[in-house]
Design a protein around this motif. Structure first.
Motif, mmCIF file in Angstrom:
data_model
loop_
_atom_site.group_PDB
_atom_site.id
_atom_site.type_symbol
_atom_site.label_atom_id
_atom_site.label_comp_id
_atom_site.label_asym_id
_atom_site.label_seq_id
_atom_site.Cartn_x
_atom_site.Cartn_y
_atom_site.Cartn_z
ATOM 1 N N VAL A 83 0.834 -1.219 0.000
ATOM 2 C CA VAL A 83 0.000 0.000 0.000
ATOM 3 C C VAL A 83 0.856 1.251 0.000
ATOM 4 O O VAL A 83 0.578 2.205 -0.734
ATOM 5 C CB VAL A 83 -0.950 -0.060 1.214
ATOM 6 C CG1 VAL A 83 -1.465 1.319 1.548
ATOM 7 C CG2 VAL A 83 -2.102 -0.989 0.943
ATOM 8 N N THR A 84 1.946 1.267 0.789
ATOM 9 C CA THR A 84 2.788 2.469 0.817
ATOM 10 C C THR A 84 3.424 2.692 -0.537
ATOM 11 O O THR A 84 3.518 3.830 -1.016
ATOM 12 C CB THR A 84 3.894 2.377 1.877
ATOM 13 O OG1 THR A 84 4.366 1.040 1.951
ATOM 14 C CG2 THR A 84 3.421 2.828 3.221
ATOM 15 N N GLU A 85 3.879 1.579 -1.178
ATOM 16 C CA GLU A 85 4.503 1.728 -2.488
ATOM 17 C C GLU A 85 3.522 2.306 -3.496
ATOM 18 O O GLU A 85 3.839 3.223 -4.267
ATOM 19 C CB GLU A 85 5.024 0.355 -2.939
ATOM 20 C CG GLU A 85 5.720 0.385 -4.294
ATOM 21 C CD GLU A 85 6.897 1.327 -4.357
ATOM 22 O OE1 GLU A 85 7.542 1.566 -3.303
ATOM 23 O OE2 GLU A 85 7.171 1.885 -5.437
ATOM 24 N N ARG A 86 2.286 1.778 -3.458
ATOM 25 C CA ARG A 86 1.265 2.264 -4.409
ATOM 26 C C ARG A 86 0.967 3.724 -4.158
ATOM 27 O O ARG A 86 0.857 4.514 -5.102
ATOM 28 C CB ARG A 86 -0.009 1.445 -4.253
ATOM 29 C CG ARG A 86 0.086 0.090 -4.909
ATOM 30 C CD ARG A 86 -1.263 -0.550 -4.969
ATOM 31 N NE ARG A 86 -1.139 -1.949 -5.285
ATOM 32 C CZ ARG A 86 -2.115 -2.841 -5.122
ATOM 33 N NH1 ARG A 86 -3.274 -2.471 -4.609
ATOM 34 N NH2 ARG A 86 -1.925 -4.092 -5.465
ATOM 35 N N TYR A 87 0.843 4.078 -2.877
ATOM 36 C CA TYR A 87 0.573 5.483 -2.562
ATOM 37 C C TYR A 87 1.707 6.374 -3.045
ATOM 38 O O TYR A 87 1.505 7.456 -3.591
ATOM 39 C CB TYR A 87 0.391 5.651 -1.053
ATOM 40 C CG TYR A 87 -1.047 5.644 -0.600
ATOM 41 C CD1 TYR A 87 -1.496 4.722 0.337
ATOM 42 C CD2 TYR A 87 -1.954 6.555 -1.112
ATOM 43 C CE1 TYR A 87 -2.811 4.717 0.745
ATOM 44 C CE2 TYR A 87 -3.268 6.558 -0.706
ATOM 45 C CZ TYR A 87 -3.696 5.628 0.217
ATOM 46 O OH TYR A 87 -4.995 5.611 0.628
ATOM 47 N N ARG A 88 2.935 5.907 -2.834
ATOM 48 C CA ARG A 88 4.078 6.711 -3.235
ATOM 49 C C ARG A 88 4.044 6.983 -4.737
ATOM 50 O O ARG A 88 4.230 8.115 -5.204
ATOM 51 C CB ARG A 88 5.366 5.999 -2.830
ATOM 52 C CG ARG A 88 6.619 6.843 -2.984
ATOM 53 C CD ARG A 88 7.856 6.015 -2.744
ATOM 54 N NE ARG A 88 8.074 5.054 -3.802
ATOM 55 C CZ ARG A 88 8.670 5.325 -4.948
ATOM 56 N NH1 ARG A 88 9.131 6.535 -5.173
ATOM 57 N NH2 ARG A 88 8.817 4.399 -5.868
ATOM 58 N N GLN A 89 3.788 5.908 -5.497
ATOM 59 C CA GLN A 89 3.758 6.101 -6.946
ATOM 60 C C GLN A 89 2.616 7.029 -7.360
ATOM 61 O O GLN A 89 2.793 7.915 -8.201
ATOM 62 C CB GLN A 89 3.591 4.741 -7.638
ATOM 63 C CG GLN A 89 4.857 3.947 -7.637
ATOM 64 C CD GLN A 89 4.617 2.516 -8.092
ATOM 65 O OE1 GLN A 89 3.475 2.112 -8.305
ATOM 66 N NE2 GLN A 89 5.678 1.752 -8.229
#
Lengths: 228, 174
Positions: A83-89
């Protein structure tokens, strides 16, 4: 009296506890058991009990919360990573898009402004105004040159005048000196020289002159005394 | 707070905002050459520099203004535009009012332009919206007249509160 004293003590204690400062007692104005509560109170009165922030900083936690264990919310590590990776992108992409749009808007505004300024009418007006300004400058220059010319002429006139004055003064001086010289020449004729010394002595002795006279303020001779 | 300088009124906002010379955006630099000693004709340029230049700079904060003293025999103004053009204005024999009128005429924004800009600016913001103080007049709906007042100052009536409505809904659904 011991029982009387105990009663007094109990009364005092009671009074002390009843008038305690705890917010739940409701003794302060606008509290639960306030006498004035039944009366009409305006909706925006600051003394009504607030629904939020009922406890102050110094109130202890409630007894029902004594066994409460504070735990952080449960988190699945794999899900968290994803989830953090997706949010970051997502945020990266959105931020980039936003900055592109912002710069585009600014550029469009600048271009619109430039177009408004570079239009033919504006340039023409500018040219006319510059021409008018040049005309004004030329007029000012003419006035300045006129003024300088006048000043130069005045200076020349003043110089001439000064020279003339000087010449006049010199002339007057020379005349004065000439007059003195002529006067001296005249006087020289009556000087006593060794040749006419004897003749002059004889002449003086022959004509005695009486200097015993008094004159008044106007210079007229007032009194004479005879020569003895 | 003591007043500073010879004519402290020049430092007041009211005086500065009374300046009416707003340069066109093509004017980048303004140079003033003047003399501090007496000029041959009476209106001195130093009065223009003393009284009017603060007003001009206040209204045109992005125009660079440079003053040169006692370098030339006669006073003049020179404007440098962004196209490289230089505009010379001879200011000998002009009172400070005449000078400001002159530069307003040749390089100032006209009244129509200023009004148009004002209208454009008004179009961008709407007085009825609310949000951050930087962009709007009001920050929250509760500040608008005729709306529900802020619950921080005036508690909401029971019927509007969630903690009253929730048990009722539970009761009705159960």
């Amino acid at each position: 009296m011991a029982p009387g004293g105990c009663l007094l003590l109990a009364l005092l204690l009671l009074a002390g506890t009843v008038q305690g400062q705890h917010w739940s007692h409701g003794w302060y104005p606008g509290g639960k058991r306030d006498i004035s509560a039944p009366q009409a109170v305006p909706a925006w009165s600051p003394w009504l009990v607030p629904c939020r922030g009922r406890k102050s900083r110094h109130d202890p936690p409630a007894k029902s919360k004594a066994s409460r264990l504070k735990v952080p919310p449960p988190v699945d590590p794999a899900e968290l990573c994803v989830v953090t990776e997706r949010y970051r992108q997502h945020r990266l992409v959105l931020g980039a898009l936003r900055s592109i749009f912002r710069s585009e808007v600014v550029q469009r505004k600048h271009e619109a402004q430039k177009d408004a300024e570079d239009s033919a009418a504006v340039l023409e007006e500018h040219r006319l105004l510059m021409a008018w300004n040049d005309a004004e400058n030329a007029r000012q220059r003419a006035r300045r040159e006129e003024r300088i010319r006048k000043e130069k002429e005045e200076q020349k006139m003043q110089k001439l005048q000064a020279m003339e004055n000087k010449a006049k003064v010199m002339e007057a001086f020379l005349k004065e000196k000439e007059k003195e010289v002529l006067q001296l020449q005249e006087e020289a004729k009556t000087f006593i020289t060794p040749e006419n010394l004897e003749a002059r002595i004889e002449e003086c002795l022959d004509n005695p002159r009486n200097y015993n006279f008094a004159i008044d303020k106007e210079g007229r001779i007032v009194k004479r005394t005879a020569l003895s | 707070m003591p007043m500073k300088g010879r004519f402290p009124v020049r430092r007041t906002l009211q005086y500065l905002s009374q300046g009416d010379v707003i340069f066109k955006s093509s004017v980048k630099v303004m140079t003033v050459n003047y003399n501090t000693a007496g000029e041959p004709t009476s209106p001195p340029t130093s009065k223009f520099v003393f009284f009017n230049i603060p007003q001009i700079q206040y209204k045109n904060p992005w125009v660079q203004i440079m003053l040169f003293r006692n370098m030339t025999p006669s006073p003049f103004l020179r404007f440098y535009l962004d196209s490289g053009e230089q505009v010379l204005v001879d200011v000998e024999d002009k009172t400070n009012k005449e000078i400001t009128e002159h530069i307003k005429k040749i390089l100032g924004k006209s009244k129509e332009t200023l009004e148009k800009e004002e209208r454009e600016r008004e179009k961008l913001s709407h007085p009825a919206t609310f949000g951050p103080k930087k962009y709007h007049l009001r920050e929250c709906m509760c500040e608008i007249e005729g709306q529900v007042p802020c619950p921080a100052f005036v508690p909401l009536p029971k019927e509007m509160r969630g903690k009253y409505k929730a048990p009722l809904k539970n009761e009705s659904s159960a």
